[in-house]
Write a protein that holds these residues in place. Structure first.
Motif, short mmCIF file in Angstrom:
data_model
loop_
_atom_site.label_atom_id
_atom_site.label_comp_id
_atom_site.label_asym_id
_atom_site.label_seq_id
_atom_site.Cartn_x
_atom_site.Cartn_y
_atom_site.Cartn_z
N PRO A 203 -15.44 3.53 -0.04
CA PRO A 203 -14.59 2.80 0.34
C PRO A 203 -13.65 2.15 -1.29
O PRO A 203 -12.59 1.57 -0.44
N SER A 204 -14.09 2.27 -2.32
CA SER A 204 -12.66 0.78 -3.63
C SER A 204 -11.89 1.63 -2.75
O SER A 204 -10.95 1.08 -3.40
N GLU A 205 -11.92 3.05 -3.11
CA GLU A 205 -9.74 3.03 -3.44
C GLU A 205 -9.53 2.32 -1.87
O GLU A 205 -7.93 2.67 -2.31
N ILE A 206 -10.02 2.78 -0.76
CA ILE A 206 -9.26 1.82 0.48
C ILE A 206 -8.76 0.69 0.27
O ILE A 206 -8.11 0.06 0.89
N VAL A 207 -10.34 -0.25 -0.64
CA VAL A 207 -9.89 -2.04 -1.15
C VAL A 207 -8.37 -1.86 -1.51
O VAL A 207 -7.79 -2.56 -1.31
N ALA A 208 -8.85 -0.89 -3.23
CA ALA A 208 -7.59 -0.93 -3.77
C ALA A 208 -6.31 -0.83 -3.50
O ALA A 208 -4.87 -1.63 -3.20
N LYS A 209 -5.83 0.15 -2.33
CA LYS A 209 -4.80 0.70 -2.00
C LYS A 209 -3.94 -0.36 -0.78
O LYS A 209 -3.27 -1.22 -0.54
N LYS A 210 -5.49 -0.97 0.03
CA LYS A 210 -4.74 -2.52 0.87
C LYS A 210 -4.33 -3.69 0.28
O LYS A 210 -3.25 -4.27 0.17
N ILE A 211 -5.36 -3.72 -1.40
CA ILE A 211 -3.85 -4.81 -2.54
C ILE A 211 -2.65 -4.83 -2.54
O ILE A 211 -2.16 -5.15 -2.90
N LEU A 212 -2.43 -3.41 -2.97
CA LEU A 212 -1.56 -2.91 -3.30
C LEU A 212 -0.65 -3.38 -2.55
O LEU A 212 0.46 -3.48 -3.04
N LEU A 213 -0.75 -2.88 -1.20
CA LEU A 213 0.62 -2.75 -0.47
C LEU A 213 0.62 -4.36 -0.90
O LEU A 213 1.61 -5.15 -0.14
N MET A 214 -0.04 -5.57 -0.82
CA MET A 214 -0.14 -6.94 -0.81
C MET A 214 0.70 -7.02 -1.88
O MET A 214 1.04 -8.23 -2.19
N ILE A 215 0.89 -6.61 -2.28
CA ILE A 215 0.60 -6.94 -3.64
C ILE A 215 1.49 -6.05 -4.73
O ILE A 215 2.03 -7.09 -6.22
N LYS A 216 2.62 -5.83 -3.82
CA LYS A 216 3.62 -4.44 -4.50
C LYS A 216 4.59 -5.64 -5.65
O LYS A 216 4.67 -5.00 -6.92
N ASN A 217 4.91 -6.23 -4.68
CA ASN A 217 6.27 -6.56 -5.16
C ASN A 217 6.06 -7.89 -6.42
O ASN A 217 6.69 -8.56 -6.13
N ASN A 218 4.67 -7.90 -6.37
CA ASN A 218 4.18 -9.39 -7.01
C ASN A 218 3.24 -8.92 -8.33
O ASN A 218 2.16 -10.12 -8.07
#
Length: 254
Positions: A203-218
């Motif tokens: 599940p770690s990659e799923i969590v990481a991708k979720k975070i990337l979407l949230m911080i993508k521009n910051n």
């Protein structure tokens, strides 16, 4: 600079942190709550108190943008609703895509597999009745990681893995298992070696991708990691050193 706190009761958070740092850049605070290990043997009331106190303390101390509860057990047993909190749950949809037999195992801690939260989570996914899900107690495997035996005694680890999984896998034609404790990701190579035909879903990659979407521009310019723990920080530093992590571990008292 984006600041993310990632915490659980010990080494499990590292699997999530590694996945986050692989695809994004941020300042990460890693908190290992050793004094409350293992979460998987706590009652819902005990765990609720521990997690709420941890979140309150970490929010006050570090003012993070996000707090990752890097453990399936509290994520399933408690209602962690907040825009700031990211939890970790069994990646059942991903497991279903991989499974040919439609017989799937959820490998998790004892508390997680008997929880109403896991039962409800499965119901919410509204899977076909053709899909059969088996809940497998992996608490003894979690102990192999936290004790460091997954590094020092692989022969013993293989023996325990075989004892826990062999019979249930082959009797029920299970071909896919979710690694639903973040500690279990450290055993993935041993699991694959012993059961090469089984899909082990991380599940770690799923969590990481979720975070990337949230911080993508910051995102931050580079990754950084600060480590805090309860209990004996020197013992925890030694555990981390064996994994090649040389960071100082700071005490965070409750």
């Amino acid at each position: 600079m984006v600041k993310i706190v990632v915490f659980d009761s010990g080494l499990g958070s590292l699997s999530i942190i590694k996945a986050i740092q692989k695809i994004s850049k941020s300042e990460i605070i890693y908190f290992a709550d050793q004094e409350n290990f293992p979460y998987g043997e706590k009652s819902q009331a005990q765990l609720s108190k521990i997690i709420k106190n941890s979140i309150k303390l970490l929010d006050k101390e570090f003012s993070p943008n996000f707090i990752v509860v890097a453990s399936n057990t509290p994520s399933l047993m408690l209602n962690l609703t907040s825009k700031k909190i990211i939890d970790v749950k069994p990646p059942l949809k991903e497991a279903l895509k991989l499974s040919k037999t439609k017989q799937i195992g959820i490998l998790a801690t004892k508390s997680a597999i008997v929880s109403n939260g896991l039962t409800q989570y499965i119901k919410e996914n509204n899977f076909s009745k053709k899909l059969k899900i088996f809940k497998i107690n992996g608490s003894d495997l979690v102990d192999l990681v936290e004790s460091g035996k997954f590094i020092s005694n692989k022969k013993y680890c293989n023996k325990i893995i075989k004892k826990i999984l062999e019979q249930i896998l082959f009797q029920n034609n299970i071909d896919t298992i979710t690694l639903s404790s973040t500690h279990l990701l450290f055993l993935k190579s041993l699991l694959k070696k012993q059961f090469p035909k089984i899909n082990f879903v991380d599940p770690s990659e799923i969590v990481a991708k979720k975070i990337l979407l949230m911080i993508k521009n910051n995102q931050s310019k580079k990754n950084s990691l600060k480590i805090f723990a309860t209990g004996d920080t020197k013992i925890f530093e030694l555990k981390l050193n064996k994994l090649g992590i040389k960071n100082k571990v700071n005490l965070i008292p409750f």
